[in-house]
Write a protein that holds these residues in place. Sequence first.
Motif, PDB file in Angstrom:
ATOM      1  N   LEU A  28      -1.210   4.193 -13.164  1.00  0.00           N
ATOM      2  CA  LEU A  28      -2.119   3.122 -12.735  1.00  0.00           C
ATOM      3  C   LEU A  28      -3.511   3.390 -13.283  1.00  0.00           C
ATOM      4  O   LEU A  28      -4.008   4.513 -13.199  1.00  0.00           O
ATOM      5  CB  LEU A  28      -2.153   3.099 -11.199  1.00  0.00           C
ATOM      6  N   THR A  29      -4.102   2.365 -13.880  1.00  0.00           N
ATOM      7  CA  THR A  29      -5.466   2.494 -14.390  1.00  0.00           C
ATOM      8  C   THR A  29      -6.338   1.438 -13.724  1.00  0.00           C
ATOM      9  O   THR A  29      -5.965   0.266 -13.669  1.00  0.00           O
ATOM     10  CB  THR A  29      -5.491   2.284 -15.923  1.00  0.00           C
ATOM     11  N   ILE A  30      -7.468   1.869 -13.213  1.00  0.00           N
ATOM     12  CA  ILE A  30      -8.387   0.932 -12.550  1.00  0.00           C
ATOM     13  C   ILE A  30      -9.763   1.055 -13.205  1.00  0.00           C
ATOM     14  O   ILE A  30     -10.289   2.162 -13.365  1.00  0.00           O
ATOM     15  CB  ILE A  30      -8.476   1.227 -11.037  1.00  0.00           C
ATOM     16  N   GLU A  31     -10.288  -0.094 -13.615  1.00  0.00           N
ATOM     17  CA  GLU A  31     -11.581  -0.096 -14.310  1.00  0.00           C
ATOM     18  C   GLU A  31     -12.742  -0.189 -13.311  1.00  0.00           C
ATOM     19  O   GLU A  31     -12.554  -0.621 -12.180  1.00  0.00           O
ATOM     20  CB  GLU A  31     -11.652  -1.287 -15.280  1.00  0.00           C
ATOM     21  N   HIS A  32     -13.921   0.148 -13.772  1.00  0.00           N
ATOM     22  CA  HIS A  32     -15.133   0.039 -12.956  1.00  0.00           C
ATOM     23  C   HIS A  32     -15.282  -1.388 -12.425  1.00  0.00           C
ATOM     24  O   HIS A  32     -15.170  -2.353 -13.174  1.00  0.00           O
ATOM     25  CB  HIS A  32     -16.375   0.358 -13.794  1.00  0.00           C
ATOM     26  N   GLY A  33     -15.512  -1.515 -11.154  1.00  0.00           N
ATOM     27  CA  GLY A  33     -15.802  -2.820 -10.556  1.00  0.00           C
ATOM     28  C   GLY A  33     -14.583  -3.675 -10.251  1.00  0.00           C
ATOM     29  O   GLY A  33     -14.719  -4.756  -9.697  1.00  0.00           O
ATOM     30  N   GLU A  34     -13.399  -3.204 -10.594  1.00  0.00           N
ATOM     31  CA  GLU A  34     -12.192  -4.000 -10.311  1.00  0.00           C
ATOM     32  C   GLU A  34     -11.895  -4.047  -8.811  1.00  0.00           C
ATOM     33  O   GLU A  34     -12.250  -3.126  -8.076  1.00  0.00           O
ATOM     34  CB  GLU A  34     -10.974  -3.397 -11.023  1.00  0.00           C
ATOM     35  N   PHE A  35     -11.236  -5.107  -8.404  1.00  0.00           N
ATOM     36  CA  PHE A  35     -10.755  -5.247  -7.027  1.00  0.00           C
ATOM     37  C   PHE A  35      -9.232  -5.268  -7.112  1.00  0.00           C
ATOM     38  O   PHE A  35      -8.651  -6.217  -7.626  1.00  0.00           O
ATOM     39  CB  PHE A  35     -11.296  -6.553  -6.434  1.00  0.00           C
ATOM     40  N   VAL A  36      -8.604  -4.209  -6.660  1.00  0.00           N
ATOM     41  CA  VAL A  36      -7.158  -4.064  -6.830  1.00  0.00           C
ATOM     42  C   VAL A  36      -6.466  -4.081  -5.468  1.00  0.00           C
ATOM     43  O   VAL A  36      -6.922  -3.432  -4.527  1.00  0.00           O
ATOM     44  CB  VAL A  36      -6.832  -2.730  -7.555  1.00  0.00           C
ATOM     45  N   ALA A  37      -5.393  -4.841  -5.369  1.00  0.00           N
ATOM     46  CA  ALA A  37      -4.615  -4.872  -4.135  1.00  0.00           C
ATOM     47  C   ALA A  37      -3.233  -4.281  -4.381  1.00  0.00           C
ATOM     48  O   ALA A  37      -2.625  -4.524  -5.421  1.00  0.00           O
ATOM     49  CB  ALA A  37      -4.483  -6.305  -3.639  1.00  0.00           C
ATOM     50  N   ILE A  38      -2.764  -3.496  -3.436  1.00  0.00           N
ATOM     51  CA  ILE A  38      -1.413  -2.949  -3.513  1.00  0.00           C
ATOM     52  C   ILE A  38      -0.673  -3.398  -2.259  1.00  0.00           C
ATOM     53  O   ILE A  38      -1.146  -3.194  -1.146  1.00  0.00           O
ATOM     54  CB  ILE A  38      -1.448  -1.403  -3.596  1.00  0.00           C
ATOM     55  N   ILE A  39       0.462  -4.027  -2.484  1.00  0.00           N
ATOM     56  CA  ILE A  39       1.229  -4.552  -1.356  1.00  0.00           C
ATOM     57  C   ILE A  39       2.600  -3.893  -1.312  1.00  0.00           C
ATOM     58  O   ILE A  39       3.220  -3.688  -2.356  1.00  0.00           O
ATOM     59  CB  ILE A  39       1.395  -6.082  -1.493  1.00  0.00           C
ATOM     60  N   GLY A  40       3.044  -3.576  -0.132  1.00  0.00           N
ATOM     61  CA  GLY A  40       4.381  -3.007  -0.018  1.00  0.00           C
ATOM     62  C   GLY A  40       4.741  -2.829   1.440  1.00  0.00           C
ATOM     63  O   GLY A  40       3.858  -2.701   2.293  1.00  0.00           O
ATOM     64  N   GLN A  41       6.022  -2.814   1.707  1.00  0.00           N
ATOM     65  CA  GLN A  41       6.464  -2.719   3.090  1.00  0.00           C
ATOM     66  C   GLN A  41       6.164  -1.341   3.666  1.00  0.00           C
ATOM     67  O   GLN A  41       5.848  -0.403   2.939  1.00  0.00           O
ATOM     68  CB  GLN A  41       7.950  -3.050   3.196  1.00  0.00           C
ATOM     69  N   SER A  42       6.283  -1.246   4.964  1.00  0.00           N
ATOM     70  CA  SER A  42       6.046   0.002   5.668  1.00  0.00           C
ATOM     71  C   SER A  42       6.946   1.103   5.090  1.00  0.00           C
ATOM     72  O   SER A  42       8.123   0.878   4.864  1.00  0.00           O
ATOM     73  CB  SER A  42       6.350  -0.229   7.148  1.00  0.00           C
ATOM     74  N   GLY A  43       6.378   2.258   4.832  1.00  0.00           N
ATOM     75  CA  GLY A  43       7.144   3.385   4.310  1.00  0.00           C
ATOM     76  C   GLY A  43       7.301   3.392   2.808  1.00  0.00           C
ATOM     77  O   GLY A  43       7.991   4.254   2.246  1.00  0.00           O
ATOM     78  N   SER A 201      -1.208 -12.216   2.593  1.00  0.00           N
ATOM     79  CA  SER A 201      -2.332 -12.998   3.117  1.00  0.00           C
ATOM     80  C   SER A 201      -3.591 -12.146   3.286  1.00  0.00           C
ATOM     81  O   SER A 201      -4.709 -12.639   3.184  1.00  0.00           O
ATOM     82  CB  SER A 201      -1.952 -13.643   4.446  1.00  0.00           C
ATOM     83  N   SER A 202      -3.408 -10.840   3.513  1.00  0.00           N
ATOM     84  CA  SER A 202      -4.564  -9.952   3.694  1.00  0.00           C
ATOM     85  C   SER A 202      -5.362  -9.771   2.420  1.00  0.00           C
ATOM     86  O   SER A 202      -6.485  -9.322   2.445  1.00  0.00           O
ATOM     87  CB  SER A 202      -4.112  -8.570   4.150  1.00  0.00           C
ATOM     88  N   VAL A 203      -4.749 -10.071   1.277  1.00  0.00           N
ATOM     89  CA  VAL A 203      -5.416  -9.778   0.007  1.00  0.00           C
ATOM     90  C   VAL A 203      -5.531 -11.037  -0.855  1.00  0.00           C
ATOM     91  O   VAL A 203      -5.709 -10.961  -2.063  1.00  0.00           O
ATOM     92  CB  VAL A 203      -4.680  -8.660  -0.777  1.00  0.00           C
ATOM     93  N   LYS A 204      -5.465 -12.189  -0.212  1.00  0.00           N
ATOM     94  CA  LYS A 204      -5.377 -13.423  -0.992  1.00  0.00           C
ATOM     95  C   LYS A 204      -6.605 -13.701  -1.857  1.00  0.00           C
ATOM     96  O   LYS A 204      -6.513 -14.425  -2.819  1.00  0.00           O
ATOM     97  CB  LYS A 204      -5.059 -14.617  -0.090  1.00  0.00           C
ATOM     98  N   ASP A 205      -7.756 -13.139  -1.515  1.00  0.00           N
ATOM     99  CA  ASP A 205      -8.942 -13.323  -2.357  1.00  0.00           C
ATOM    100  C   ASP A 205      -8.870 -12.561  -3.672  1.00  0.00           C
ATOM    101  O   ASP A 205      -9.761 -12.651  -4.461  1.00  0.00           O
ATOM    102  CB  ASP A 205     -10.200 -12.873  -1.593  1.00  0.00           C
TER     103      ASP A 205
END
Length: 205
Positions: A28-43, A201-205
Amino acid sequence: MSLIEIRDMYKIYNPGENEVRAIDGVNLTIEHGEFVAIIGQSGSGKSTLLNMLGGLDKPTSGTVIIDGVDITKEKDLSELRSAKVGFIFQLHNLIPNLNALDNVEIPLIGTGMKEKEMKQRAKYLLEAVGLGDRMKQKPNKLSGGQRQRIAIARALVKKPKILILDDSTSAVDTATDAKIRKAFREEIPNTTKLIIAQRISSVKD
Ligand code: ADP
Ligand code: MG
């Protein structure tokens, strides 16, 4: 240079017969200023991933490079934790015998800021998350959602370079959620944000 680079990360708990492959070869690579969401079920390994990014735990193998430093090889991660990464945990780790205001002030202690300025800044952020009328309350007198908001105010108080949120807005109502998003936009526009959630829905923005 990217801000965050995870290469071939594995995290295996209890290696052997009852092992849990919590992280199984993640890049995974994340750039300066990025807004990244990670979604996944419990566990599914979300908290494990974030703990590794924050230097709270080490991967079984692989590297985590933050701002050019391989944090899996660093012995002293206190600078990373105090200066660069603002963490908001699923369990928000507030100090029970301190009121909301004092909890939010904690990261400012030792920065050289004057007591009066620290109070002002902490107060301002509590107002930003809609807790202006609850500053003197201790965490156990507040709801789960309100405690989460204290944790959010505390994580913003030093304008971190990286903000990590672990399921942090799961327990707040829509209006409060909007307030928190506004605080993110206004207070920390340049901060790299990594948010994990179970629901899209928590990360829809
Ligand atoms: P999530 O945050 O997505 O719900 P976690 O990262 O907390 O998932 O957990 C991923 C998997 O690793 C789960 O199967 C969990 O039971 C296991 N796990 C997490 N922490 C530990 C630990 N300290 N020891 C053993 N297994 C763990
Ligand atoms: Mg979790």
